[in-house]
Design a protein around this motif. Sequence first.
Motif, PDB file in Angstrom:
ATOM      1  N   GLU A 124       0.828  -1.208   0.000  1.00 31.99           N
ATOM      2  CA  GLU A 124       0.000   0.000   0.000  1.00 31.99           C
ATOM      3  C   GLU A 124       0.865   1.262   0.000  1.00 31.99           C
ATOM      4  O   GLU A 124       0.546   2.245  -0.667  1.00 31.99           O
ATOM      5  CB  GLU A 124      -0.930   0.001   1.212  1.00 31.99           C
ATOM      6  N   GLN A 125       1.982   1.213   0.723  1.00 39.36           N
ATOM      7  CA  GLN A 125       2.892   2.358   0.745  1.00 39.36           C
ATOM      8  C   GLN A 125       3.478   2.612  -0.640  1.00 39.36           C
ATOM      9  O   GLN A 125       3.556   3.759  -1.092  1.00 39.36           O
ATOM     10  CB  GLN A 125       4.019   2.124   1.754  1.00 39.36           C
ATOM     11  N   MET A 126       3.879   1.550  -1.312  1.00 42.85           N
ATOM     12  CA  MET A 126       4.434   1.692  -2.667  1.00 42.85           C
ATOM     13  C   MET A 126       3.379   2.232  -3.624  1.00 42.85           C
ATOM     14  O   MET A 126       3.659   3.097  -4.457  1.00 42.85           O
ATOM     15  CB  MET A 126       4.990   0.356  -3.155  1.00 42.85           C
ATOM     16  N   LEU A 127       2.153   1.729  -3.508  1.00 39.58           N
ATOM     17  CA  LEU A 127       1.062   2.195  -4.354  1.00 39.58           C
ATOM     18  C   LEU A 127       0.762   3.672  -4.076  1.00 39.58           C
ATOM     19  O   LEU A 127       0.582   4.462  -5.007  1.00 39.58           O
ATOM     20  CB  LEU A 127      -0.194   1.344  -4.129  1.00 39.58           C
ATOM     21  N   LEU A 128       0.730   4.045  -2.807  1.00 39.48           N
ATOM     22  CA  LEU A 128       0.472   5.437  -2.452  1.00 39.48           C
ATOM     23  C   LEU A 128       1.526   6.352  -3.060  1.00 39.48           C
ATOM     24  O   LEU A 128       1.201   7.399  -3.633  1.00 39.48           O
ATOM     25  CB  LEU A 128       0.433   5.608  -0.928  1.00 39.48           C
ATOM     26  N   ARG A 129       2.796   5.967  -2.961  1.00 37.50           N
ATOM     27  CA  ARG A 129       3.870   6.780  -3.545  1.00 37.50           C
ATOM     28  C   ARG A 129       3.667   6.931  -5.055  1.00 37.50           C
ATOM     29  O   ARG A 129       3.796   8.026  -5.607  1.00 37.50           O
ATOM     30  CB  ARG A 129       5.234   6.154  -3.256  1.00 37.50           C
ATOM     31  N   ARG A 130       3.350   5.818  -5.721  1.00 41.42           N
ATOM     32  CA  ARG A 130       3.143   5.850  -7.164  1.00 41.42           C
ATOM     33  C   ARG A 130       1.966   6.760  -7.519  1.00 41.42           C
ATOM     34  O   ARG A 130       2.042   7.580  -8.432  1.00 41.42           O
ATOM     35  CB  ARG A 130       2.904   4.441  -7.718  1.00 41.42           C
ATOM     36  N   LEU A 131       0.885   6.645  -6.776  1.00 37.41           N
ATOM     37  CA  LEU A 131      -0.288   7.458  -7.049  1.00 37.41           C
ATOM     38  C   LEU A 131      -0.027   8.938  -6.788  1.00 37.41           C
ATOM     39  O   LEU A 131      -0.466   9.806  -7.557  1.00 37.41           O
ATOM     40  CB  LEU A 131      -1.484   6.963  -6.206  1.00 37.41           C
ATOM     41  N   LEU A 132       0.672   9.241  -5.713  1.00 40.07           N
ATOM     42  CA  LEU A 132       0.994  10.643  -5.417  1.00 40.07           C
ATOM     43  C   LEU A 132       1.898  11.247  -6.497  1.00 40.07           C
ATOM     44  O   LEU A 132       1.718  12.407  -6.882  1.00 40.07           O
ATOM     45  CB  LEU A 132       1.640  10.777  -4.044  1.00 40.07           C
ATOM     46  N   LEU A 133       2.853  10.457  -6.998  1.00 36.60           N
ATOM     47  CA  LEU A 133       3.713  10.948  -8.081  1.00 36.60           C
ATOM     48  C   LEU A 133       2.887  11.214  -9.335  1.00 36.60           C
ATOM     49  O   LEU A 133       3.113  12.197 -10.044  1.00 36.60           O
ATOM     50  CB  LEU A 133       4.836   9.945  -8.366  1.00 36.60           C
ATOM     51  N   GLN A 134       1.917  10.350  -9.613  1.00 35.90           N
ATOM     52  CA  GLN A 134       1.058  10.560 -10.775  1.00 35.90           C
ATOM     53  C   GLN A 134       0.208  11.820 -10.593  1.00 35.90           C
ATOM     54  O   GLN A 134       0.050  12.605 -11.513  1.00 35.90           O
ATOM     55  CB  GLN A 134       0.156   9.343 -11.011  1.00 35.90           C
ATOM     56  N   ILE A 135      -0.334  12.010  -9.406  1.00 35.71           N
ATOM     57  CA  ILE A 135      -1.123  13.211  -9.129  1.00 35.71           C
ATOM     58  C   ILE A 135      -0.255  14.449  -9.293  1.00 35.71           C
ATOM     59  O   ILE A 135      -0.665  15.443  -9.894  1.00 35.71           O
ATOM     60  CB  ILE A 135      -1.753  13.138  -7.716  1.00 35.71           C
ATOM     61  N   GLN A 136       0.963  14.382  -8.772  1.00 35.39           N
ATOM     62  CA  GLN A 136       1.892  15.519  -8.911  1.00 35.39           C
ATOM     63  C   GLN A 136       2.144  15.836 -10.383  1.00 35.39           C
ATOM     64  O   GLN A 136       2.115  16.995 -10.786  1.00 35.39           O
ATOM     65  CB  GLN A 136       3.200  15.212  -8.185  1.00 35.39           C
ATOM     66  N   THR A 137       2.353  14.807 -11.175  1.00 38.23           N
ATOM     67  CA  THR A 137       2.560  14.994 -12.612  1.00 38.23           C
ATOM     68  C   THR A 137       1.314  15.608 -13.253  1.00 38.23           C
ATOM     69  O   THR A 137       1.415  16.537 -14.063  1.00 38.23           O
ATOM     70  CB  THR A 137       2.881  13.646 -13.289  1.00 38.23           C
ATOM     71  N   ASN A 138       0.163  15.110 -12.875  1.00 41.10           N
ATOM     72  CA  ASN A 138      -1.097  15.591 -13.458  1.00 41.10           C
ATOM     73  C   ASN A 138      -1.324  17.079 -13.197  1.00 41.10           C
ATOM     74  O   ASN A 138      -1.830  17.787 -14.068  1.00 41.10           O
ATOM     75  CB  ASN A 138      -2.291  14.816 -12.902  1.00 41.10           C
TER      76      ASN A 138
END
Length: 140
Positions: A124-138
């Motif tokens: 879940e931590q890895m997924l959260l990091r990935r999702l936050l990076l995607q949101i940041q990019t967006n």
Amino acid sequence: MIQIEGNVGFLLVQCCRAHRNRAEAALSELGLHVGQEMFLLRLCQEDGQTQSQLAGCMCVEPPTLSKMVQRMETAGFAERRQDPEDARVSRVYLTERGRALEQPVLAIWRDLEKCTLGGLTETEQMLLRRLLLQIQTNIS
């Protein structure tokens, strides 16, 4: 009125506020404000940067960085020195007092990370990091 409490953006803002408040409380014990610890850690990584270099890597405007340097100098954590090769350039260095804060600041960030990710599995931590990076990019 449109309800926004369940919107992702609203939740992100609430999380950011809570994180910032917790960071501010811990950092204030060291005589620092939120943001100043990043300044300090950047100089721990590479001392003697110019103000424009620091502003660029910290993603802040030069006047904001200039004010931060002034405050860090007043607190005795940093000092400006003229570049020996170019008198038009001043470089920012940590004082011994500032360098002594590196480990306490890192400990605060470790504690914040532990608190922030509490109850989440490694996956879940890895997924959260990935999702936050995607949101940041967006939104960048």
